[in-house]
Design a protein around this motif. Structure first.
Motif: not given
Length: 108
Positions: A58-73, A75-86
């Motif tokens: 788990l200790l070895i997997a933490v950096p990968s998990i954190m990177r995926r969470r940051r990327e998902a966040a 992408l969610r912000r970008e999706l919200a921005r694009l929906e607002e623009k739409s």
């Protein structure tokens, strides 16, 4: 399918339990600097090594998990921005293309 998975889990659990019950004899554990612990049940040693392995994995997997969470966040912000623009543009898509215009279909 769910029952099959639980049945498989139960079978693995029973096999591991049988293995653990057969390996309860005392063993000597040697550490560094000639430190020896005598008479430790083998099942305790196996459980400690398993828990240590899970923790290190788990200790070895933490950096990968954190990177995926940051990327998902992000992408969610970008999706919200694009929906607002739409919504601000009236909800109509700027340009509609047929799927074949984007990527030609492969012949069958």
């Amino acid at each position: 399918m769910r029952y099959l998975v639980w049945l498989l889990r139960l079978a693995v659990f029973v096999l591991v339990l049988m293995f653990a019950l057969k390996n309860t004899g005392p063993v000597d554990v040697n550490f560094f600097a000639d430190h020896v612990v005598t008479g430790v049940p083998l099942i305790v040693v196996m459980l400690a090594v398993f828990v240590l392995g899970v923790f290190l994995g788990l200790l070895i997997a933490v950096p990968s998990i954190m990177r995926r969470r940051r990327e998902a966040a992000r992408l969610r912000r970008e999706l919200a921005r694009l929906e607002e623009k739409s919504r601000q543009n009236g909800g109509a898509p700027a340009e509609t293309l047929a799927p074949e215009a984007v990527a030609p279909m492969a012949p069958l």
